[in-house]
Design a protein around this motif. Structure first.
Motif, short mmCIF file in Angstrom:
data_model
loop_
_atom_site.label_atom_id
_atom_site.label_comp_id
_atom_site.label_asym_id
_atom_site.label_seq_id
_atom_site.Cartn_x
_atom_site.Cartn_y
_atom_site.Cartn_z
N ARG A 93 -98.86 25.46 -90.22
CA ARG A 93 -100.33 25.63 -91.10
C ARG A 93 -100.44 26.81 -91.89
NH1 ARG A 93 -102.81 25.69 -85.07
NH2 ARG A 93 -102.27 27.85 -85.55
N CYS A 94 -101.64 26.56 -92.92
CA CYS A 94 -101.54 27.60 -93.90
C CYS A 94 -102.72 27.97 -94.18
CB CYS A 94 -100.67 27.03 -95.20
SG CYS A 94 -99.01 26.90 -95.11
N THR A 95 -103.54 28.59 -93.05
CA THR A 95 -104.98 28.95 -93.39
C THR A 95 -105.13 30.29 -93.35
OG1 THR A 95 -105.44 28.95 -91.20
CG2 THR A 95 -105.87 26.87 -91.96
N LEU A 96 -106.09 31.11 -93.68
CA LEU A 96 -106.14 32.40 -93.72
C LEU A 96 -106.12 32.92 -92.45
CD1 LEU A 96 -106.55 34.87 -95.53
CD2 LEU A 96 -109.32 34.41 -95.33
N ASN A 97 -106.66 32.37 -91.26
CA ASN A 97 -106.58 32.89 -90.17
C ASN A 97 -105.00 32.78 -89.72
OD1 ASN A 97 -109.05 33.57 -89.81
ND2 ASN A 97 -109.60 31.62 -89.02
N ASP A 98 -104.20 31.82 -89.73
CA ASP A 98 -102.75 31.67 -89.66
C ASP A 98 -102.06 32.82 -90.17
OD1 ASP A 98 -103.21 29.25 -88.14
OD2 ASP A 98 -103.13 27.97 -89.93
N LYS A 100 -103.09 35.65 -90.98
CA LYS A 100 -103.60 36.91 -90.15
C LYS A 100 -102.72 36.91 -88.84
CE LYS A 100 -108.25 37.40 -92.04
NZ LYS A 100 -109.83 37.35 -91.97
N GLU A 115 -107.32 36.52 -101.13
CA GLU A 115 -106.80 35.42 -101.88
C GLU A 115 -107.50 35.33 -102.84
OE1 GLU A 115 -106.31 31.58 -99.36
OE2 GLU A 115 -108.15 32.43 -98.66
#
Length: 159
Positions: A93-98, A100, A115
């Motif tokens: 997965r490539c989300t900001l939370n990931d 972090k 970002e």
């Protein structure tokens, strides 16, 4: 119940045996029990070390070695948390939370991720005090874990 008591109870339950401490069968069962108890102890220890949540020694160290992230300078709880994060990365997965979570897995606690989507850039500012070796490790992990199309800039600022 230990191995001796378990075997004695089962054999006496058949009605064929009367096991006393001085009987030959009692001595034989004690000998078997010595070997079995050590095997059961080893199996119990192996089962404990198999899972991240219960591992206390080589279960943590060997997993860290396997993923290439040995972290002996941290507490066992922190090492467990970092291993769990490292194993969650398998999903891709490539989300900001990931991201972090990834950075927390590197051992950083105080940081910001900014970002700049139009430039495919990510600024990672770390406010923790880190040694040169820790910084090198973090930068190696960032280059391995973050997508290649992103230009990730890692900077360190004093807390």
């Amino acid at each position: 119940m230990n191995s001796f008591e378990s075997m004695k109870t089962k054999l006496e339950g058949t009605g064929l045996y009367d096991i006393t401490a001085k009987s030959n069968i009692g001595a034989e069962l004690l000998a078997y029990a010595e070997g079995l108890d050590s095997v059961f102890d080893m199996l119990e220890m192996m089962e404990r070390e198999l899972f991240i949540d219960t591992a206390e020694d080589f279960g943590i160290a060997e997993r860290e070695r396997f993923v290439g992230k040995v972290r002996e300078g941290y507490s066992i709880e922190k090492r467990r948390d970092m291993l769990k994060i490292a194993e969650q990365k398998v999903g891709g997965r490539c989300t900001l939370n990931d991201f972090k979570q990834f950075v927390r897995g590197y051992g950083a606690e105080n940081f910001t991720i900014t970002e700049i989507a139009l430039k495919n850039r990510v600024n990672l500012k770390i406010f923790d005090t880190k040694t040169d070796a820790e910084k090198k490790y973090i930068e190696k992990c960032v280059s391995a874990d973050f997508p290649l199309h992103l230009n990730v800039v890692v900077s360190y600022e004093k807390p």
